[in-house]
Design a protein around this motif. Structure first.
Motif, PDB file in Angstrom:
ATOM      1  N   SER A  55      40.043  42.116  52.055  1.00  0.00           N
ATOM      2  CA  SER A  55      41.156  41.348  52.625  1.00  0.00           C
ATOM      3  C   SER A  55      41.202  39.915  52.136  1.00  0.00           C
ATOM      4  CB  SER A  55      41.058  41.335  54.155  1.00  0.00           C
ATOM      5  OG  SER A  55      41.178  42.624  54.657  1.00  0.00           O
ATOM      6  N   GLY A  56      40.059  39.353  51.802  1.00  0.00           N
ATOM      7  CA  GLY A  56      40.009  37.937  51.439  1.00  0.00           C
ATOM      8  C   GLY A  56      39.667  37.700  49.984  1.00  0.00           C
ATOM      9  N   PRO A  57      38.383  37.482  49.683  1.00  0.00           N
ATOM     10  CA  PRO A  57      38.029  37.107  48.311  1.00  0.00           C
ATOM     11  C   PRO A  57      38.319  38.198  47.290  1.00  0.00           C
ATOM     12  CG  PRO A  57      36.047  37.427  49.630  1.00  0.00           C
ATOM     13  CD  PRO A  57      37.224  37.500  50.561  1.00  0.00           C
ATOM     14  N   GLY A  58      38.357  39.456  47.719  1.00  0.00           N
ATOM     15  CA  GLY A  58      38.687  40.539  46.792  1.00  0.00           C
ATOM     16  C   GLY A  58      40.042  40.336  46.147  1.00  0.00           C
ATOM     17  N   PHE A  59      40.978  39.780  46.911  1.00  0.00           N
ATOM     18  CA  PHE A  59      42.310  39.480  46.386  1.00  0.00           C
ATOM     19  C   PHE A  59      42.212  38.550  45.180  1.00  0.00           C
ATOM     20  CE2 PHE A  59      46.138  36.884  46.219  1.00  0.00           C
ATOM     21  CZ  PHE A  59      47.142  37.833  46.303  1.00  0.00           C
ATOM     22  N   TYR A  60      41.385  37.520  45.302  1.00  0.00           N
ATOM     23  CA  TYR A  60      41.279  36.519  44.247  1.00  0.00           C
ATOM     24  C   TYR A  60      40.440  37.003  43.073  1.00  0.00           C
ATOM     25  CZ  TYR A  60      43.476  33.700  47.730  1.00  0.00           C
ATOM     26  OH  TYR A  60      44.372  33.240  48.657  1.00  0.00           O
ATOM     27  N   PHE A  61      39.411  37.827  43.324  1.00  0.00           N
ATOM     28  CA  PHE A  61      38.600  38.346  42.230  1.00  0.00           C
ATOM     29  C   PHE A  61      39.431  39.223  41.296  1.00  0.00           C
ATOM     30  CE2 PHE A  61      34.715  37.657  44.958  1.00  0.00           C
ATOM     31  CZ  PHE A  61      34.190  36.671  44.134  1.00  0.00           C
ATOM     32  N   VAL A  62      40.308  40.017  41.858  1.00  0.00           N
ATOM     33  CA  VAL A  62      41.128  40.889  41.021  1.00  0.00           C
ATOM     34  C   VAL A  62      42.196  40.082  40.288  1.00  0.00           C
ATOM     35  CG1 VAL A  62      42.642  42.913  41.031  1.00  0.00           C
ATOM     36  CG2 VAL A  62      40.619  42.875  42.461  1.00  0.00           C
ATOM     37  N   LEU A  63      42.530  38.913  40.800  1.00  0.00           N
ATOM     38  CA  LEU A  63      43.516  38.070  40.115  1.00  0.00           C
ATOM     39  C   LEU A  63      42.983  37.502  38.798  1.00  0.00           C
ATOM     40  CD1 LEU A  63      45.364  35.933  42.789  1.00  0.00           C
ATOM     41  CD2 LEU A  63      46.300  37.673  41.297  1.00  0.00           C
ATOM     42  N   ILE A  64      41.678  37.439  38.639  1.00  0.00           N
ATOM     43  CA  ILE A  64      41.100  36.863  37.420  1.00  0.00           C
ATOM     44  C   ILE A  64      41.632  37.567  36.170  1.00  0.00           C
ATOM     45  CG2 ILE A  64      38.936  36.519  36.134  1.00  0.00           C
ATOM     46  CD1 ILE A  64      37.636  35.926  38.920  1.00  0.00           C
ATOM     47  N   PRO A  65      41.622  38.905  36.089  1.00  0.00           N
ATOM     48  CA  PRO A  65      42.187  39.536  34.883  1.00  0.00           C
ATOM     49  C   PRO A  65      43.688  39.278  34.718  1.00  0.00           C
ATOM     50  CG  PRO A  65      41.001  41.165  36.215  1.00  0.00           C
ATOM     51  CD  PRO A  65      40.999  39.888  36.961  1.00  0.00           C
ATOM     52  N   ILE A  66      44.408  39.199  35.833  1.00  0.00           N
ATOM     53  CA  ILE A  66      45.843  38.933  35.746  1.00  0.00           C
ATOM     54  C   ILE A  66      46.079  37.530  35.176  1.00  0.00           C
ATOM     55  CG2 ILE A  66      47.956  38.605  37.100  1.00  0.00           C
ATOM     56  CD1 ILE A  66      46.900  40.822  38.971  1.00  0.00           C
ATOM     57  N   MET A  67      45.320  36.559  35.653  1.00  0.00           N
ATOM     58  CA  MET A  67      45.464  35.195  35.145  1.00  0.00           C
ATOM     59  C   MET A  67      45.039  35.119  33.677  1.00  0.00           C
ATOM     60  SD  MET A  67      46.810  33.274  37.309  1.00  0.00           S
ATOM     61  CE  MET A  67      47.711  34.346  38.368  1.00  0.00           C
ATOM     62  N   ALA A  68      43.999  35.862  33.306  1.00  0.00           N
ATOM     63  CA  ALA A  68      43.577  35.899  31.903  1.00  0.00           C
ATOM     64  C   ALA A  68      44.690  36.483  31.033  1.00  0.00           C
ATOM     65  CB  ALA A  68      42.292  36.712  31.758  1.00  0.00           C
ATOM     66  N   TYR A  69      45.328  37.549  31.512  1.00  0.00           N
ATOM     67  CA  TYR A  69      46.451  38.147  30.785  1.00  0.00           C
ATOM     68  C   TYR A  69      47.580  37.136  30.617  1.00  0.00           C
ATOM     69  CZ  TYR A  69      50.727  40.809  30.048  1.00  0.00           C
ATOM     70  OH  TYR A  69      51.930  41.242  29.571  1.00  0.00           O
ATOM     71  N   MET A  70      47.907  36.423  31.696  1.00  0.00           N
ATOM     72  CA  MET A  70      48.996  35.444  31.627  1.00  0.00           C
ATOM     73  C   MET A  70      48.650  34.316  30.654  1.00  0.00           C
ATOM     74  SD  MET A  70      51.187  36.906  33.456  1.00  0.00           S
ATOM     75  CE  MET A  70      52.468  35.689  33.443  1.00  0.00           C
ATOM     76  N   ALA A  71      47.396  33.880  30.647  1.00  0.00           N
ATOM     77  CA  ALA A  71      46.977  32.825  29.723  1.00  0.00           C
ATOM     78  C   ALA A  71      47.060  33.314  28.273  1.00  0.00           C
ATOM     79  CB  ALA A  71      45.561  32.364  30.050  1.00  0.00           C
ATOM     80  N   MET A  72      46.667  34.557  28.028  1.00  0.00           N
ATOM     81  CA  MET A  72      46.753  35.112  26.678  1.00  0.00           C
ATOM     82  C   MET A  72      48.208  35.230  26.236  1.00  0.00           C
ATOM     83  SD  MET A  72      43.589  37.907  26.582  1.00  0.00           S
ATOM     84  CE  MET A  72      44.734  39.217  26.562  1.00  0.00           C
ATOM     85  N   GLU A  73      49.078  35.646  27.138  1.00  0.00           N
ATOM     86  CA  GLU A  73      50.505  35.741  26.816  1.00  0.00           C
ATOM     87  C   GLU A  73      51.072  34.363  26.456  1.00  0.00           C
ATOM     88  OE1 GLU A  73      53.100  38.193  26.679  1.00  0.00           O
ATOM     89  OE2 GLU A  73      51.284  39.345  26.293  1.00  0.00           O
ATOM     90  N   ARG A  74      50.702  33.371  27.230  1.00  0.00           N
ATOM     91  CA  ARG A  74      51.188  32.015  26.958  1.00  0.00           C
ATOM     92  C   ARG A  74      50.693  31.535  25.601  1.00  0.00           C
ATOM     93  NH1 ARG A  74      50.787  26.738  30.871  1.00  0.00           N
ATOM     94  NH2 ARG A  74      51.880  25.379  29.451  1.00  0.00           N
ATOM     95  N   TYR A  75      49.422  31.775  25.315  1.00  0.00           N
ATOM     96  CA  TYR A  75      48.856  31.392  24.032  1.00  0.00           C
ATOM     97  C   TYR A  75      49.555  32.121  22.887  1.00  0.00           C
ATOM     98  CZ  TYR A  75      45.475  30.897  20.256  1.00  0.00           C
ATOM     99  OH  TYR A  75      44.879  30.638  19.049  1.00  0.00           O
TER     100      TYR A  75
END
Length: 189
Positions: A158-178
């Motif tokens: 319910s809590g930190p699991g939400f943010y841990f799974v966001l790490i790959p999503i944010m990495a994907y978004m950063a790669m797309e921007r790059y």
């Protein structure tokens, strides 16, 4: 994101109080009181009520009350899923909204003199769609762990699991921007 982080704090209060006192009723009441204090502090600091926080307070109070009345903490445990499920149609609205509407809406939150670039809209809409799907899956995970897992596992999901799974999503978004910035540089050469 800040709102989703703030809704995690009452879960922490619930788990901590429950581990110390081992009384579900006191744990739920502590989480509800903590959310009420959060709302007051936010109001005092900003001079206005945060409507999302007030909605969270109302839902946590209702779900906590139902949990206490039925002696079943699952009602309290699904509260984060309800809040997130309410976000899904809101995000989908922006995914399918016109570009003009999105530019006007998000333009209100931009610093003076800055404007949301038209070229950013496809990436923004894709990001919102990814977040919508992710939140929908997170809602299902919360409901599943509330029903079938320990309190510790439920609290993590319910809590930190939400943010841990966001790490790959944010990495994907950063790669797309790059990738896009490199493509723009190549076109300029």
């Amino acid at each position: 994101m800040t709102f989703l982080f703030l809704q995690f704090l009452p879960i922490v209060v619930f788990v901590v109080v429950d581990s110390v006192i081992d009384n579900t009723v006191i744990s739920i009441i502590s989480a509800v009181l903590f959310t009420a204090v959060q709302a007051v502090i936010t109001w005092h600091a900003s001079g206005r009520f945060d409507y999302f926080l007030l909605a969270d307070l109302a839902i946590i109070a209702v779900m906590g009350g139902v949990s206490i009345a039925t002696n079943d903490d699952r009602f309290f445990k699904v509260k984060p899923a309800i809040i997130e499920a309410l976000c899904v149609p809101f995000l989908l609205f922006f995914v399918f909204a016109s570009d003009r509407f999105i530019i006007n809406y998000f333009g209100r939150y931009m610093p003076p003199g800055r404007k949301l670039a038209d070229a950013a809209l496809p990436l923004l809409k894709r990001m919102l769609l990814i977040m919508t799907v992710y939140i929908a899956f997170h809602v299902m995970a919360i409901i599943y762990t509330a029903e079938h897992s320990s309190r510790t596992m439920w609290a993590f999901v319910s809590g930190p699991g939400f943010y841990f799974v966001l790490i790959p999503i944010m990495a994907y978004m950063a790669m797309e921007r790059y990738r896009r910035s490199r493509a723009v540089k190549r076109q300029g050469e």
